[in-house]
Design a protein around this motif. Structure first.
Motif, PDB file in Angstrom:
ATOM      1  N   TRP A   1      44.777  -5.617 -45.615  1.00 24.01           N
ATOM      2  CA  TRP A   1      44.101  -4.315 -45.673  1.00 24.01           C
ATOM      3  C   TRP A   1      42.831  -4.466 -46.486  1.00 24.01           C
ATOM      4  O   TRP A   1      42.737  -5.368 -47.330  1.00 24.01           O
ATOM      5  CB  TRP A   1      45.027  -3.274 -46.313  1.00 24.01           C
ATOM      6  CG  TRP A   1      46.207  -2.926 -45.464  1.00 24.01           C
ATOM      7  CD1 TRP A   1      47.491  -3.377 -45.625  1.00 24.01           C
ATOM      8  CD2 TRP A   1      46.223  -2.082 -44.310  1.00 24.01           C
ATOM      9  NE1 TRP A   1      48.292  -2.853 -44.639  1.00 24.01           N
ATOM     10  CE2 TRP A   1      47.554  -2.062 -43.825  1.00 24.01           C
ATOM     11  CE3 TRP A   1      45.252  -1.338 -43.644  1.00 24.01           C
ATOM     12  CZ2 TRP A   1      47.928  -1.327 -42.700  1.00 24.01           C
ATOM     13  CZ3 TRP A   1      45.625  -0.600 -42.518  1.00 24.01           C
ATOM     14  CH2 TRP A   1      46.943  -0.596 -42.065  1.00 24.01           C
ATOM     15  N   ASP A   2      41.868  -3.549 -46.296  1.00 21.34           N
ATOM     16  CA  ASP A   2      40.569  -3.752 -46.962  1.00 21.34           C
ATOM     17  C   ASP A   2      40.713  -3.846 -48.486  1.00 21.34           C
ATOM     18  O   ASP A   2      40.081  -4.690 -49.122  1.00 21.34           O
ATOM     19  CB  ASP A   2      39.535  -2.690 -46.522  1.00 21.34           C
ATOM     20  CG  ASP A   2      39.830  -1.279 -46.989  1.00 21.34           C
ATOM     21  OD1 ASP A   2      40.207  -1.086 -48.153  1.00 21.34           O
ATOM     22  OD2 ASP A   2      39.660  -0.335 -46.201  1.00 21.34           O
ATOM     23  N   TRP A   3      41.587  -3.020 -49.078  1.00 26.62           N
ATOM     24  CA  TRP A   3      41.732  -3.055 -50.535  1.00 26.62           C
ATOM     25  C   TRP A   3      42.431  -4.350 -50.975  1.00 26.62           C
ATOM     26  O   TRP A   3      42.155  -4.864 -52.054  1.00 26.62           O
ATOM     27  CB  TRP A   3      42.466  -1.806 -51.058  1.00 26.62           C
ATOM     28  CG  TRP A   3      43.858  -1.613 -50.539  1.00 26.62           C
ATOM     29  CD1 TRP A   3      45.022  -2.025 -51.124  1.00 26.62           C
ATOM     30  CD2 TRP A   3      44.264  -0.935 -49.328  1.00 26.62           C
ATOM     31  NE1 TRP A   3      46.105  -1.659 -50.354  1.00 26.62           N
ATOM     32  CE2 TRP A   3      45.678  -0.992 -49.253  1.00 26.62           C
ATOM     33  CE3 TRP A   3      43.554  -0.289 -48.312  1.00 26.62           C
ATOM     34  CZ2 TRP A   3      46.396  -0.439 -48.193  1.00 26.62           C
ATOM     35  CZ3 TRP A   3      44.271   0.265 -47.261  1.00 26.62           C
ATOM     36  CH2 TRP A   3      45.667   0.186 -47.205  1.00 26.62           C
ATOM     37  N   GLU A   4      43.284  -4.888 -50.110  1.00 22.75           N
ATOM     38  CA  GLU A   4      43.918  -6.170 -50.433  1.00 22.75           C
ATOM     39  C   GLU A   4      42.883  -7.297 -50.366  1.00 22.75           C
ATOM     40  O   GLU A   4      42.890  -8.216 -51.192  1.00 22.75           O
ATOM     41  CB  GLU A   4      45.058  -6.455 -49.459  1.00 22.75           C
ATOM     42  CG  GLU A   4      46.231  -5.502 -49.596  1.00 22.75           C
ATOM     43  CD  GLU A   4      47.346  -5.791 -48.597  1.00 22.75           C
ATOM     44  OE1 GLU A   4      48.510  -5.568 -48.937  1.00 22.75           O
ATOM     45  OE2 GLU A   4      47.049  -6.218 -47.458  1.00 22.75           O
ATOM     46  N   ALA A   5      41.995  -7.219 -49.387  1.00 23.06           N
ATOM     47  CA  ALA A   5      40.960  -8.258 -49.246  1.00 23.06           C
ATOM     48  C   ALA A   5      40.077  -8.298 -50.491  1.00 23.06           C
ATOM     49  O   ALA A   5      39.742  -9.380 -50.984  1.00 23.06           O
ATOM     50  CB  ALA A   5      40.120  -7.989 -47.998  1.00 23.06           C
TER      51      ALA A   5
ATOM     52  N   LEU B   1      38.546  -2.211 -41.082  1.00 24.78           N
ATOM     53  CA  LEU B   1      39.907  -1.750 -41.390  1.00 24.78           C
ATOM     54  C   LEU B   1      40.723  -2.860 -42.048  1.00 24.78           C
ATOM     55  O   LEU B   1      41.478  -2.629 -42.979  1.00 24.78           O
ATOM     56  CB  LEU B   1      40.586  -1.317 -40.083  1.00 24.78           C
ATOM     57  CG  LEU B   1      41.937  -0.651 -40.183  1.00 24.78           C
ATOM     58  CD1 LEU B   1      41.837   0.706 -40.872  1.00 24.78           C
ATOM     59  CD2 LEU B   1      42.542  -0.461 -38.794  1.00 24.78           C
ATOM     60  N   SER B   2      40.573  -4.084 -41.535  1.00 23.51           N
ATOM     61  CA  SER B   2      41.346  -5.189 -42.119  1.00 23.51           C
ATOM     62  C   SER B   2      40.574  -6.501 -42.031  1.00 23.51           C
ATOM     63  O   SER B   2      39.633  -6.641 -41.237  1.00 23.51           O
ATOM     64  CB  SER B   2      42.703  -5.330 -41.442  1.00 23.51           C
ATOM     65  OG  SER B   2      42.538  -5.609 -40.079  1.00 23.51           O
ATOM     66  N   TYR B   3      40.998  -7.420 -42.876  1.00 22.98           N
ATOM     67  CA  TYR B   3      40.358  -8.740 -42.982  1.00 22.98           C
ATOM     68  C   TYR B   3      41.405  -9.816 -42.705  1.00 22.98           C
ATOM     69  O   TYR B   3      42.603  -9.540 -42.618  1.00 22.98           O
ATOM     70  CB  TYR B   3      39.803  -8.928 -44.390  1.00 22.98           C
ATOM     71  CG  TYR B   3      38.590  -8.065 -44.721  1.00 22.98           C
ATOM     72  CD1 TYR B   3      37.305  -8.600 -44.686  1.00 22.98           C
ATOM     73  CD2 TYR B   3      38.740  -6.724 -45.075  1.00 22.98           C
ATOM     74  CE1 TYR B   3      36.188  -7.807 -44.995  1.00 22.98           C
ATOM     75  CE2 TYR B   3      37.637  -5.930 -45.385  1.00 22.98           C
ATOM     76  CZ  TYR B   3      36.365  -6.491 -45.348  1.00 22.98           C
ATOM     77  OH  TYR B   3      35.277  -5.713 -45.653  1.00 22.98           O
ATOM     78  N   PHE B   4      40.952 -11.047 -42.602  1.00 28.35           N
ATOM     79  CA  PHE B   4      41.883 -12.174 -42.510  1.00 28.35           C
ATOM     80  C   PHE B   4      41.299 -13.334 -43.289  1.00 28.35           C
ATOM     81  O   PHE B   4      40.108 -13.334 -43.621  1.00 28.35           O
ATOM     82  CB  PHE B   4      42.147 -12.568 -41.047  1.00 28.35           C
ATOM     83  CG  PHE B   4      41.019 -13.321 -40.372  1.00 28.35           C
ATOM     84  CD1 PHE B   4      39.775 -12.733 -40.176  1.00 28.35           C
ATOM     85  CD2 PHE B   4      41.198 -14.622 -39.918  1.00 28.35           C
ATOM     86  CE1 PHE B   4      38.739 -13.424 -39.548  1.00 28.35           C
ATOM     87  CE2 PHE B   4      40.177 -15.317 -39.297  1.00 28.35           C
ATOM     88  CZ  PHE B   4      38.939 -14.709 -39.107  1.00 28.35           C
ATOM     89  N   MET B   5      42.161 -14.294 -43.618  1.00 29.06           N
ATOM     90  CA  MET B   5      41.672 -15.492 -44.302  1.00 29.06           C
ATOM     91  C   MET B   5      41.404 -16.551 -43.241  1.00 29.06           C
ATOM     92  O   MET B   5      42.341 -17.020 -42.581  1.00 29.06           O
ATOM     93  CB  MET B   5      42.707 -15.981 -45.319  1.00 29.06           C
ATOM     94  CG  MET B   5      42.782 -15.066 -46.531  1.00 29.06           C
ATOM     95  SD  MET B   5      43.909 -15.702 -47.777  1.00 29.06           S
ATOM     96  CE  MET B   5      45.483 -15.269 -47.063  1.00 29.06           C
ATOM     97  N   ASP B   6      40.138 -16.866 -43.055  1.00 26.01           N
ATOM     98  CA  ASP B   6      39.757 -17.814 -42.010  1.00 26.01           C
ATOM     99  C   ASP B   6      39.966 -19.232 -42.545  1.00 26.01           C
ATOM    100  O   ASP B   6      39.021 -19.977 -42.799  1.00 26.01           O
ATOM    101  CB  ASP B   6      38.292 -17.571 -41.614  1.00 26.01           C
ATOM    102  CG  ASP B   6      37.952 -18.263 -40.306  1.00 26.01           C
ATOM    103  OD1 ASP B   6      38.880 -18.717 -39.617  1.00 26.01           O
ATOM    104  OD2 ASP B   6      36.752 -18.345 -39.994  1.00 26.01           O
TER     105      ASP B   6
ATOM    106  N   THR C   1      38.514   2.314 -46.403  1.00 30.43           N
ATOM    107  CA  THR C   1      38.864   3.256 -47.478  1.00 30.43           C
ATOM    108  C   THR C   1      37.596   3.780 -48.173  1.00 30.43           C
ATOM    109  O   THR C   1      37.561   4.936 -48.601  1.00 30.43           O
ATOM    110  CB  THR C   1      39.834   2.626 -48.501  1.00 30.43           C
ATOM    111  OG1 THR C   1      39.329   1.367 -48.916  1.00 30.43           O
ATOM    112  CG2 THR C   1      41.216   2.445 -47.910  1.00 30.43           C
ATOM    113  N   ASP C   2      36.558   2.953 -48.267  1.00 30.79           N
ATOM    114  CA  ASP C   2      35.284   3.449 -48.824  1.00 30.79           C
ATOM    115  C   ASP C   2      34.687   4.500 -47.885  1.00 30.79           C
ATOM    116  O   ASP C   2      34.109   5.501 -48.321  1.00 30.79           O
ATOM    117  CB  ASP C   2      34.284   2.299 -49.016  1.00 30.79           C
ATOM    118  CG  ASP C   2      34.702   1.370 -50.145  1.00 30.79           C
ATOM    119  OD1 ASP C   2      35.464   1.818 -51.031  1.00 30.79           O
ATOM    120  OD2 ASP C   2      34.293   0.195 -50.144  1.00 30.79           O
TER     121      ASP C   2
END
Ligand code: SF4
Ligand code: SF4
Length: 269
Positions: free
Chosen positions: A59-63, A96-101, A233-234
């Motif tokens: 999630w964006d806040w987790e990223a 909305l969401s990110y990933f670790m590339d 979320t921002d």
């Protein structure tokens, strides 16, 4: 027949590191098929990388937290946008969401088979394993197919044969079998997905968001990559959907699995 309390198996992660060593291709087959069909331009939320390249979603806040924790640990978690909404109204890409590339199949935070940020809250995807899904996202909605909730994990041997086959017992069983909260984390993650879907619809109904859809995927992707980017979320604060205080309280609610606990309260018979 109910199993006597003292004989009920409990999950104990052996910290083998297997789930953190293979963060690509972890997606259950039915989710993979859904993503391929709908995540590349047919819905408001558009995925920026092929299903084969994606890793655990954050999630964006987790990223944001992962970037900070990575800095503290001297690791680049290679966080990149995964799922984005392109708002035609403001010409903004809302992440909305990110990933670790990751450069390899393993999570960048995994160092010498140990998680370098284990002392932190990490992310739902870290805390929910061996679950892949929960009864909230069970398409049968019956709780009858509880085996499908789990990914590959060697520590599940004692749990799987004992899984109740009936809806009434599966939730209390999972609560007891996962005393460290993996089940609650899986529930909360699925409830958070429901929240995000609901919120996107509310934003559209309130005319705060006009997502681009049905454009050719490459055109959409180009627009997203070259426009202003803002975390979801921002954006909620920026567009007036939530105040900053309300957002902080909401994230605290998610962190504390409050929705999951309420859901369990409503499903324990
Ligand atoms: S959850 Fe399962 S696969 Fe992951 S580290 Fe623990 S025992 Fe290994
Ligand atoms: S952050 Fe840690 S727990 Fe999460 S996937 Fe990476 S190594 Fe595993």
């Amino acid at each position: 027949m109910l199993i006597p309390l003292d004989e009920k198996p409990q999950f104990r992660c052996s910290a083998c590191g297997s789930c953190c060593s293979h963060i690509r291709g972890f997606i259950p087959e039915q989710d993979r098929a859904f993503l391929k069909e709908y995540a590349f331009g047919r819905l408001p939320v558009v995925q920026l990388v092929p299903v084969e390249r994606m890793t655990f979603p954050l999630w964006d806040w987790e990223a944001s937290r992962f970037r900070q924790w990575g800095k503290e640990a001297g690791i680049d978690p290679r966080v990149k946008p995964l799922r984005v909404i392109y708002d035609e109204g403001k010409g903004t890409a809302i992440v909305l969401s990110y990933f670790m590339d990751a450069e390899t199949d393993a999570c960048p935070m995994l160092q010498e088979r140990k998680c370098a940020i284990y002392h932190t809250k990490r992310a739902y995807v870290c805390r929910l394993f061996p679950f892949n899904r929960s009864p909230v996202s069970d398409p049968s909605s019956s709780g009858m197919d509880a085996r499908s909730y789990f990914g590959e994990c060697g520590a599940m041997e004692k749990i799987l044969p004992e899984l109740p086959a009936d809806k009434e017992n599966v939730v209390p069983f999972l609560m007891e079998a996962f005393p460290n909260g993996e089940f609650l984390n899986a529930l909360q993650n699925d409830l958070t997905i429901e929240w995000s879907n609901r919120t996107i619809i509310e934003l559209m109904q309130g005319k705060r968001l006009r997502p681009a859809m049905n454009l050719p995927y490459e055109e959409l992707k180009k627009k997203m990559l070259y426009s202003r980017q803002v975390d979801f979320t921002d954006f909620l604060v920026e567009c007036g959907h939530l105040s900053k205080v309300e957002l902080d309280l909401l994230l605290q609610r998610f962190d504390e699995n409050e929705d999951a606990r309420e859901w369990v309260g409503g499903h324990e018979l």
